[in-house]
Design an enzyme around this catalytic site. Structure first.
Site, PDB file in Angstrom:
ATOM      1  N   ALA A 238      13.544 -41.781  -0.467  1.00 61.31           N
ATOM      2  CA  ALA A 238      12.188 -42.323  -0.434  1.00 61.31           C
ATOM      3  C   ALA A 238      11.681 -42.540   0.993  1.00 61.31           C
ATOM      4  O   ALA A 238      10.486 -42.395   1.262  1.00 61.31           O
ATOM      5  CB  ALA A 238      12.139 -43.636  -1.208  1.00 61.31           C
TER       6      ALA A 238
ATOM      7  N   ARG B 130      21.591 -22.125  -6.971  1.00 60.38           N
ATOM      8  CA  ARG B 130      22.677 -21.696  -7.851  1.00 60.38           C
ATOM      9  C   ARG B 130      22.120 -20.685  -8.854  1.00 60.38           C
ATOM     10  O   ARG B 130      21.348 -21.036  -9.731  1.00 60.38           O
ATOM     11  CB  ARG B 130      23.298 -22.912  -8.529  1.00 60.38           C
ATOM     12  CG  ARG B 130      24.039 -23.804  -7.521  1.00 60.38           C
ATOM     13  CD  ARG B 130      24.678 -25.022  -8.144  1.00 60.38           C
ATOM     14  NE  ARG B 130      23.732 -26.093  -8.386  1.00 60.38           N
ATOM     15  CZ  ARG B 130      23.321 -26.978  -7.476  1.00 60.38           C
ATOM     16  NH1 ARG B 130      23.777 -26.905  -6.232  1.00 60.38           N
ATOM     17  NH2 ARG B 130      22.462 -27.914  -7.798  1.00 60.38           N
TER      18      ARG B 130
ATOM     19  N   THR C  98      21.297 -38.882   2.508  1.00 61.41           N
ATOM     20  CA  THR C  98      21.520 -38.189   1.233  1.00 61.41           C
ATOM     21  C   THR C  98      22.847 -37.455   1.247  1.00 61.41           C
ATOM     22  O   THR C  98      23.577 -37.430   0.256  1.00 61.41           O
ATOM     23  CB  THR C  98      20.352 -37.202   0.971  1.00 61.41           C
ATOM     24  OG1 THR C  98      19.144 -37.965   0.836  1.00 61.41           O
ATOM     25  CG2 THR C  98      20.570 -36.402  -0.304  1.00 61.41           C
TER      26      THR C  98
ATOM     27  N   ALA D 236      15.950 -44.005  -9.187  1.00 60.42           N
ATOM     28  CA  ALA D 236      17.324 -44.424  -9.493  1.00 60.42           C
ATOM     29  C   ALA D 236      17.316 -45.920  -9.792  1.00 60.42           C
ATOM     30  O   ALA D 236      16.350 -46.624  -9.482  1.00 60.42           O
ATOM     31  CB  ALA D 236      18.248 -44.145  -8.315  1.00 60.42           C
TER      32      ALA D 236
ATOM     33  N   GLU E 267       0.833  -1.200   0.000  1.00 62.16           N
ATOM     34  CA  GLU E 267       0.000   0.000   0.000  1.00 62.16           C
ATOM     35  C   GLU E 267       0.875   1.260   0.000  1.00 62.16           C
ATOM     36  O   GLU E 267       0.591   2.237  -0.712  1.00 62.16           O
ATOM     37  CB  GLU E 267      -0.918   0.015   1.234  1.00 62.16           C
ATOM     38  CG  GLU E 267      -1.869  -1.177   1.351  1.00 62.16           C
ATOM     39  CD  GLU E 267      -1.278  -2.371   2.077  1.00 62.16           C
ATOM     40  OE1 GLU E 267      -0.041  -2.549   2.054  1.00 62.16           O
ATOM     41  OE2 GLU E 267      -2.051  -3.133   2.687  1.00 62.16           O
TER      42      GLU E 267
ATOM     43  N   CYS F  53      -0.578  -0.062   7.602  1.00 64.38           N
ATOM     44  CA  CYS F  53      -1.011   0.325   6.261  1.00 64.38           C
ATOM     45  C   CYS F  53      -2.444   0.847   6.258  1.00 64.38           C
ATOM     46  O   CYS F  53      -2.809   1.687   5.434  1.00 64.38           O
ATOM     47  CB  CYS F  53      -0.896  -0.860   5.318  1.00 64.38           C
ATOM     48  SG  CYS F  53       0.818  -1.273   4.993  1.00 64.38           S
TER      49      CYS F  53
END
Lengths: 378, 378
Positions: free
Chosen positions: B313, B215, B204, B170, B57, B92
Site C-alpha cells: 500500500a 507462469r 514485499t 489483507a 505492412e 514501410c
C-alpha cells in the site's frame, strides 16, 4: 412430488410478478399474487395491495367475475398458501372452495409453523387438487421479511452502506457529500420505501440532523406506479442509549412514527417536548452499556417484517458482528477517498480469513455511475 | 478532414483487431495491424508480431502476394502511421509506395514528435492519397505505453491492487491467501505478460519471497494463441532504497532480468553473489531518503513502454499520490475483511473530496467471482 408443466411455470411466474406489485404497500402483510386459468386462458388475476383490503385470491376471483367468466373447474396459481383463518377478511381457502376451483398450485407454504399446511388441508378436504412447491425460492424471496418474522419473530435486517472502492464512507473530517451519484441516492429512497423500519444511531442525528423519511419526488420510476398517498413511511428508530435526544432535530418535523430506543428514560421535561408521533422504548443494555441490538430487533419484530440499518460504521458493523444482519446492500462509487477516510464498517481484528463475515453475492448491478451489491449473510 | 465510409470503419476495425494480436510479443515496438483491400475484397492482412521481424505492412503485402493478388491501386488500412526510417527493416512507407498502393488510411499518427507526419509526407509525395484519423482513439489505446514513451520518455504506469469490498488487501496480521479467486489470479498473469517491467518493493520480497514471473501454465485462454517460448518475462524491478537485498530470495532462481534499484550501492561481497541476470541502478533519493520514483520511471522509460506496480500500500499509494500512475487495475473480491485489515493504498489525509485522486472508470467486468475495474487517472 408434483410435476409442473411449462404452462404451470409461466402462470406462477406471472403470479409472482403480480405479488411484487405489492412490495411497497402490503406491509405488515405478505405480498401475494394469484392467476386463475381454464383451458390455457387467464380468466382473472389479482394481488394483495393493502393490508385490510382484498387478498390476491379474492381480487383474482372478482376480476374473473367482472370479465363474465365462470370459475367452475378452473386452476388457481397462488404465490403463498391461501389463508385458512378469519381475519379482517374471510379465509381465502374457503373463497377458492366456494368458487368451485378444481386445482390450486401453491408456490410456498405459509412460514408460520402454527398456520402452515392448514390452508392446503382445507382445500384438499374439499376435494381440490393441491400442488405445492412451484417456483418456491422465487416466491419466498418476495416475502423474506414476512417469512422470517413468521418463523422466528425477528425482522429481516438489511444493512445499507455507501462507500468508495477503497471502502471509505467519508474523509477523516466527515465530508461525504456526495460519494455516490443521484441514481444511487434515488435507489436508497426506494429501498427505504420498502422497509417497515429504519434504524440509525443518535450520533448520526447529532452529526447530520437528517429527516430520514421517504421523499416521494426522489422515488424515480416508482412514481409511475405509486401515488404519494400510497407510500408508507418506515418507522424511524433512533438508538440513543444515554437518552441524549432533544426535540430540536429535523426528523421531528415529519409526522410519521418515530421510536426512540434508550436504556434510561428521558427526563420528563424533555419527553414533554417530543411530538405525539414519538414513542420511547426502554431496551435492555449490552455489555458496553449500549442498547442491546437483539432486544430492539425482537421488539420491532412484533410489527415489522423488514428493518433497514442506515447508520455509522460502529452501529452497522455491530449488527453484522453479532450475526443480526441478513443482508448487506452496498452502493459503491468508482472513487478513491484515501486510507485516512472513515471505514465503512467497524469490525473486529480477524486473525484468519474464515473469521470474517461469510457472505453470498446475490446481485450486482450498475446504478447510474455506481455499483449496487446485494450480499446475504450465512 | 477526411470522410470515412462504413466499409472503411470495418476494415480499420479489422486492422486494430490484428494489431492487438501483438499485445504480448511486439515490445518495445508498437502493436500494428494492416489490411489491404481492392474492390471491397481483402487481398492480404498482417500484424507486427515480434520486434526485429516484419512490420504489419510488410506482412500484409507478403500475404497478398502469397494469395496471388496484385497490390496495384489497392487501399491499405494501417493502425499506426507507416515508418519512414531505415531500422532493422526498410521503411514501410517505401514498401507501400513500391507496391503501387493508391490510398493509405491511417488510424493514428506516430506519437514521437520528431517522426510524426514523416511517413505520411513520404506517401503523399509519391502521389498516394492518405486519410488520417479513422478510429484514432481505439488505435491509440492499443499502444498507450509506446505512445506515452515516444511523447514523454516515460512509461505507461499501471498500479495493480487486489482487495475486498471494504478496501482491504489483507488482515492486520498480513494473511491474504486468497482474497481473489483463481480467475482473477490468472488475469493478473496475463496483465504481467503484457508489461515490459514490474515494480515491487523490498518489503514485499522480504515478506512474501515471490518469484514475480509470468507462469505460462496460469495464462488461461492465452495459451491457445501463444507458445511458452513467445512469452516475454517483464523486467523485475525491486525498489531497495537501503540496499537490503541479498542473493537468497526465490526471484533470483528465475533467469529473466532483474533490476535492483537502490540509493546506496551494495557491498561488493553481496553484489558478487547476485547472478548474471541482475543489474543494479543507483537512483536519486526523494525527501524521505527513499528511491525517487520519478528517476526510476525515467530510467525505465529508456526501454520500457509499460510498467506494472505490484507492491504494498505504501509504494502503490505513493505512485498515485505523486501523479505518476496512469491506470489503476483493481481486482475486487466480494468479501469483507474488516476495518482492522490493511488498506489497499496508503494515501494522504484529504480535507476535501476534490483533493482525492481523480479517476475515470474505463472498464468494469466480472472475472470469475471477482470484479475487475480499470480506472484512468487524469
Amino acid at each position: 412430488m408434483a410435476v409442473f408443466s411449462v404452462f404451470d411455470h409461466q402462470m406462477m411466474s406471472r403470479a409472482i410478478q403480480l405479488a411484487r406489485k405489492g412490495l411497497y404497500t402490503t406491509r405488515p402483510n405478505p405480498c401475494v399474487g394469484c392467476v386463475i386459468v381454464k383451458d390455457d386462458q387467464i380468466l382473472g388475476e389479482g394481488y394483495h395491495q393493502v393490508a385490510g383490503q382484498g387478498h390476491a385470491e379474492v381480487n383474482a376471483l372478482q376480476q374473473l367475475k367482472d370479465n363474465g367468466f365462470s370459475s367452475e373447474g378452473a386452476t388457481a396459481y397462488v404465490t403463498l398458501e391461501p389463508c385458512s383463518h378469519y381475519g379482517r377478511t374471510p379465509p381465502c381457502a374457503l373463497g377458492l372452495i366456494n368458487a368451485n376451483i378444481a386445482r390450486v398450485v401453491v408456490a410456498v407454504k405459509d412460514a408460520n409453523p402454527q398456520v402452515a399446511g392448514k390452508g392446503i388441508a382445507m382445500l384438499e378436504q374439499a376435494g381440490i387438487q393441491v400442488d405445492v412447491g412451484l417456483l418456491e425460492d422465487e416466491a419466498f424471496d418476495v416475502n423474506l421479511g414476512f417469512m422470517k418474522r413468521m418463523k422466528t419473530g425477528m425482522p429481516w435486517v438489511t444493512v445499507k452502506v455507501a462507500a468508495s472502492i477503497d471502502g471509505k464512507t467519508a474523509l477523516s473530517n466527515g465530508v461525504s457529500k456526495w460519494i455516490t451519484g443521484s441514481a444511487a441516492r434515488s435507489d436508497v429512497q426506494r429501498l427505504r420505501a420498502r422497509h417497515c423500519a429504519l434504524i440509525t444511531g443518535i450520533e448520526t442525528i447529532i452529526a447530520d440532523d437528517p429527516q430520514l423519511n421517504v421523499r416521494y419526488e426522489q422515488l424515480g420510476s416508482l412514481k409511475n406506479t405509486l401515488s404519494p398517498s400510497s407510500i408508507h413511511q418506515p418507522i424511524r428508530v433512533i438508538l440513543d442509549s444515554k437518552a441524549r435526544m432533544t426535540a430540536n432535530y429535523q426528523l421531528f418535523a415529519i409526522t410519521s412514527p418515530i421510536l426512540l430506543v434508550t436504556t434510561v428514560d428521558y427526563p420528563e421535561a424533555v419527553k414533554a417536548q417530543f411530538p405525539a408521533h414519538v414513542n420511547v422504548f426502554i431496551a435492555s443494555k449490552d455489555l458496553q452499556n449500549r442498547v442491546c441490538l437483539h432486544s430492539v430487533l425482537t421488539h420491532l419484530g412484533q410489527t415489522c417484517n423488514t428493518v433497514l440499518i442506515e447508520a455509522g460504521a460502529t452501529l452497522a458493523g455491530s449488527v453484522i458482528e453479532h450475526n443480526l444482519a441478513d443482508e448487506l446492500v452496498l452502493y459503491q462509487a468508482a472513487k478513491l477517498l484515501g486510507s485516512a477516510g472513515r471505514n465503512m464498517l467497524q469490525l473486529p481484528d480477524y486473525h484468519k480469513i474464515e473469521q470474517a463475515p461469510k457472505m453470498l453475492l446475490k446481485d450486482k448491478r450498475n446504478v447510474g455511475q455506481d455499483t449496487r451489491f446485494v450480499f446475504r449473510f450465512n
